[in-house]
Write an enzyme that holds these catalytic residues in place. Structure first.
Site, PDB file in Angstrom:
ATOM      1  N   ASN A   1       0.871  -1.178   0.000  1.00  0.00           N
ATOM      2  CA  ASN A   1       0.000   0.000   0.000  1.00  0.00           C
ATOM      3  C   ASN A   1       0.909   1.228   0.000  1.00  0.00           C
ATOM      4  O   ASN A   1       1.466   1.597   1.040  1.00  0.00           O
ATOM      5  CB  ASN A   1      -0.892  -0.044   1.252  1.00  0.00           C
ATOM      6  CG  ASN A   1      -1.803   1.158   1.355  1.00  0.00           C
ATOM      7  OD1 ASN A   1      -1.735   2.071   0.520  1.00  0.00           O
ATOM      8  ND2 ASN A   1      -2.641   1.176   2.376  1.00  0.00           N
TER       9      ASN A   1
ATOM     10  N   ARG B   1      -2.760  -2.087  -3.330  1.00  0.00           N
ATOM     11  CA  ARG B   1      -3.934  -1.255  -3.089  1.00  0.00           C
ATOM     12  C   ARG B   1      -3.910  -0.101  -4.101  1.00  0.00           C
ATOM     13  O   ARG B   1      -2.910   0.611  -4.202  1.00  0.00           O
ATOM     14  CB  ARG B   1      -3.900  -0.684  -1.683  1.00  0.00           C
ATOM     15  CG  ARG B   1      -5.074   0.227  -1.461  1.00  0.00           C
ATOM     16  CD  ARG B   1      -4.928   1.026  -0.210  1.00  0.00           C
ATOM     17  NE  ARG B   1      -6.085   1.877  -0.047  1.00  0.00           N
ATOM     18  CZ  ARG B   1      -6.066   3.038   0.574  1.00  0.00           C
ATOM     19  NH1 ARG B   1      -4.946   3.488   1.096  1.00  0.00           N
ATOM     20  NH2 ARG B   1      -7.154   3.750   0.685  1.00  0.00           N
TER      21      ARG B   1
ATOM     22  N   HIS C   1     -12.926   3.272   0.429  1.00  0.00           N
ATOM     23  CA  HIS C   1     -12.912   2.283   1.525  1.00  0.00           C
ATOM     24  C   HIS C   1     -13.628   0.987   1.122  1.00  0.00           C
ATOM     25  O   HIS C   1     -14.050   0.221   1.986  1.00  0.00           O
ATOM     26  CB  HIS C   1     -13.638   2.804   2.790  1.00  0.00           C
ATOM     27  CG  HIS C   1     -12.895   3.842   3.570  1.00  0.00           C
ATOM     28  ND1 HIS C   1     -13.541   4.776   4.330  1.00  0.00           N
ATOM     29  CD2 HIS C   1     -11.572   4.074   3.734  1.00  0.00           C
ATOM     30  CE1 HIS C   1     -12.656   5.561   4.930  1.00  0.00           C
ATOM     31  NE2 HIS C   1     -11.451   5.154   4.576  1.00  0.00           N
TER      32      HIS C   1
ATOM     33  N   ARG D   1     -11.115  16.164   7.538  1.00  0.00           N
ATOM     34  CA  ARG D   1     -11.959  16.524   6.380  1.00  0.00           C
ATOM     35  C   ARG D   1     -13.343  16.956   6.848  1.00  0.00           C
ATOM     36  O   ARG D   1     -13.894  16.398   7.797  1.00  0.00           O
ATOM     37  CB  ARG D   1     -12.120  15.333   5.437  1.00  0.00           C
ATOM     38  CG  ARG D   1     -10.835  14.856   4.815  1.00  0.00           C
ATOM     39  CD  ARG D   1     -11.138  13.814   3.740  1.00  0.00           C
ATOM     40  NE  ARG D   1      -9.939  13.168   3.275  1.00  0.00           N
ATOM     41  CZ  ARG D   1      -9.723  11.845   3.352  1.00  0.00           C
ATOM     42  NH1 ARG D   1     -10.647  11.046   3.864  1.00  0.00           N
ATOM     43  NH2 ARG D   1      -8.604  11.337   2.902  1.00  0.00           N
TER      44      ARG D   1
ATOM     45  N   GLU E   1      -8.120  -5.030   5.616  1.00  0.00           N
ATOM     46  CA  GLU E   1      -8.056  -4.755   4.176  1.00  0.00           C
ATOM     47  C   GLU E   1      -6.921  -5.534   3.510  1.00  0.00           C
ATOM     48  O   GLU E   1      -7.053  -5.971   2.366  1.00  0.00           O
ATOM     49  CB  GLU E   1      -7.861  -3.245   3.953  1.00  0.00           C
ATOM     50  CG  GLU E   1      -9.131  -2.462   4.261  1.00  0.00           C
ATOM     51  CD  GLU E   1      -8.876  -1.003   4.576  1.00  0.00           C
ATOM     52  OE1 GLU E   1      -8.468  -0.706   5.717  1.00  0.00           O
ATOM     53  OE2 GLU E   1      -9.073  -0.162   3.695  1.00  0.00           O
TER      54      GLU E   1
END
Ligand code: ADP
Length: 408
Positions: free
Chosen positions: A7, A98, A187, A248, A392
Site C-alpha cells: 500500500n 492497493r 474504503h 476533512r 483490508e
C-alpha cells in the site's frame, strides 16, 4: 502462495506478507507472516517498523528519499537472516497492490496487464493525490519482482454496483460526461471485508441480509449494502464527502467554499487544503484530529472537543437512519476502523435515539467487547449491532490469489 501486499502512499509504504491459497481462504487458515510500515519517505529521516513472525521487531530511522529505496528495503527486511522470514525474494508468489481509484473501469480486482496499467494511469486524473503513488509502487515492485503476477485491488470497485440515481450529482450532466464527475465511493475493500465477515456472524450468505457498514478511522465512510451489494456510500467524487472525519469536512453546502474563497482570497490549492487538512474534528475542536485526544479533553470539560464529538456522532446518526431507509430496513449495523472498533462512546452516541428503527446498543456489551469482534446489541434487538475489526490487507491477499487463479 506467499502474497506481498503493498500500500504505497505519498510518503509511506505499508506492507504485509500473507500465506494464503484458495483452500486456505475456504478453511480460514491464512497466515500473516510479516508486516511493516515505512513512513516519512522523502523527509530528513524515515521511520521503518517491521516484524516477522517469531522474529525480533525492527525499528530504524534511515534516510529514505524515494519509494524505490523503500520497496527495496521491504525486500531486504523480508529476506534478512536475523529479522526476516524468507530465504529469497523468489519465494514471493504474487504482489497485491492497493489502488485507490479504479474509476468506472474496474468493478473488481485485476491482474495488472499492460492494458490494465494504462487504464489505472488514466484514473490518476480522478485521484491525483493518491493514484500516482499507487502506480509508482506498482512500477517499482514490477521491476524488482518481474516474474510474478501483480494484482490491483481498488478502493472504489465495491461501490460500482451503486444505481445511477445514487451516484449522479444534481449537476448538469455534461460535467459527468466530460469529466467523470460522479460519486465513486472509497474504503470499498474494508466495506467488502465487513460484508464477508458478517456472513459468518449472521450465519447466512450476504444475499440474504441487508447491512450498514461504518468505517471510522482517520477517514470515515458508511455504506448501505443490499444483499451483498453496495447501493450507496457516503464518500463521493473524492473522499471528502459524507461523514465528518479527522481533518476533512464531510458534507457541506458547496456555496460555502465559493464564499470563503472569495472572502479570504484563497487559491484552489488553499481551499483544498482547508477542506481536507484543517477541517473536521481538528477544525471544529482546535484540539486534535485524534478521537482519543478529543474524548480525553471532553472528559476534562473542553467544550470545543465535546462539540466536535457531537457533530461527528450526529452526522453519523443521520446517515445510519438514511441508509436504514435506503435499504427498507437493515438486519445489521457493523462498526470498524480505529474509532469504530475502539470507542464505546462514539458507537453509543451515534446510535442513541435510533431505537425507533430497532437500533439499540447494550451498554455492557459495548464496553466489554471493545476492540474485538462481536455483537453489542441486546439479544432481542431488531437490528444486530456489531464490532468487526477490518482487515483490508487480508482482502487484498485473497483477491490476489483469486485473480491469479482466474476466479474473481
Ligand atoms: P486509518 O484510517 O489511518 O487506518 P485508523 O483506522 O487507525 O486510521 O483510525 C485512527 C483513528 O482511530 C484516530 O482518530 C484514533 O484516535 C482513533 N482511535 C484509536 N483508538 C481509539 C480509542 N480507543 N478511542 C477512540 N478513538 C480511537
Amino acid at each position: 502462495m506467499l502474497v506481498l501486499v503493498l500500500n504505497c502512499g505519498s510518503s509511506s509504504v505499508k506492507f504485509q506478507l500473507i500465506q494464503t491459497s484458495p483452500e486456505a481462504i475456504e478453511a480460514g487458515t491464512e497466515k500473516k507472516l510479516a508486516r511493516g510500515n515505512i513512513e516519512k519517505i522523502g523527509m530528513t529521516t524515515a521511520i521503518v517498523s517491521f516484524q516477522a513472525e517469531g522474529k525480533p521487531p525492527v525499528k530504524e530511522t534511515p534516510v529514505i528519499l524515494e519509494h524505490r529505496v523503500a520497496i527495496e528495503r521491504v525486500l531486504t527486511l523480508l529476506t534478512d537472516p536475523q529479522v526476516g522470514i524468507l530465504k529469497s525474494r523468489n519465494e514471493i508468489g504474487a504482489v497485491g497492490h492497493r489502488v485507490v481509484h479504479g474509476g468506472e473501469k474496474f468493478s473488481k480486482s485485476q491482474v495488472i496487464t499492460e492494458e490494465v496499467y494504462r487504464q489505472i494511469v488514466e484514473c490518476c486524473e480522478l485521484a491525483p493525490l493518491h493514484n500516482p503513488h499507487n502506480v509508482r509502487g506498482y512500477e517499482i515492485a514490477h521491476e524488482l519482482l518481474p516474474d510474478v503476477p501483480h494484482v490491483a485491488v481498488f478502493d472504489t470497485a465495491f461501490h460500482q454496483t451503486m444505481p445511477e440515481y445514487a451516484y449522479i450529482y444534481g449537476l448538469p450532466m455534461v460535467v459527468y460526461r466530460r469529466h467523470g464527475i460522479r460519486r465513486y465511493g472509497f474504503h470499498g475493500t474494508s466495506h467488502r471485508y465487513l460484508t464477508w465477515r458478517m456472513q459468518k456472524l449472521l450465519n447466512k450468505p450476504a444475499s440474504e441480509f441487508n447491512l450498514i457498514t461504518c468505517h471510522l478511522g482517520n477517514g470515515c465512510s458508511i455504506t448501505a449494502v443490499e444483499r451483498g451489494k453496495s447501493v450507496d456510500t457516503s464518500m463521493g467524487f473524492t473522499p471528502l464527502e459524507g461523514l465528518i472525519m479527522g481533518t476533512r469536512s464531510g458534507d457541506l453546502d458547496p456555496a460555502v467554499v465559493l464564499h470563503i474563497m472569495a472572502k479570504e482570497e484563497l487559491t484552489l490549492h488553499e481551499a483544498n487544503t482547508m477542506l481536507n487538512k484543517h477541517s473536521g474534528l481538528i477544525g471544529v475542536s482546535g484540539v486534535s484530529n485524534d478521537m482519543r485526544e478529543l474524548v480525553k479533553e471532553s472528559q476534562k470539560g473542553n467544550k470545543a472537543a465535546r462539540l466536535a464529538i457531537d457533530l461527528f456522532c450526529y452526522r453519523l446518526k443521520k446517515y445510519i437512519a438514511a441508509y436504514y431507509g435506503v435499504l427498507n430496513g437493515a438486519d445489521a449495523l457493523a462498526f470498524t476502523g480505529g474509532i469504530g472498533e475502539n470507542s464505546p462512546l462514539i458507537r453509543s452516541l451515534s446510535c442513541a435515539g435510533l431505537d425507533c428503527i430497532g437500533i439499540q446498543i447494550d451498554p455492557e456489551r459495548n464496553e466489554k467487547l471493545n476492540g474485538s469482534e462481536g455483537r453489542i446489541s441486546p439479544d432481542d434487538g431488531k437490528v444486530g449491532v456489531y464490532i468487526v475489526p477490518t482487515d483490508e490487507e487480508m482482502m487484498i491477499a485473497r483477491d490476489t490469489v483469486h485473480a491469479v487463479a482466474g476466479k474473481l
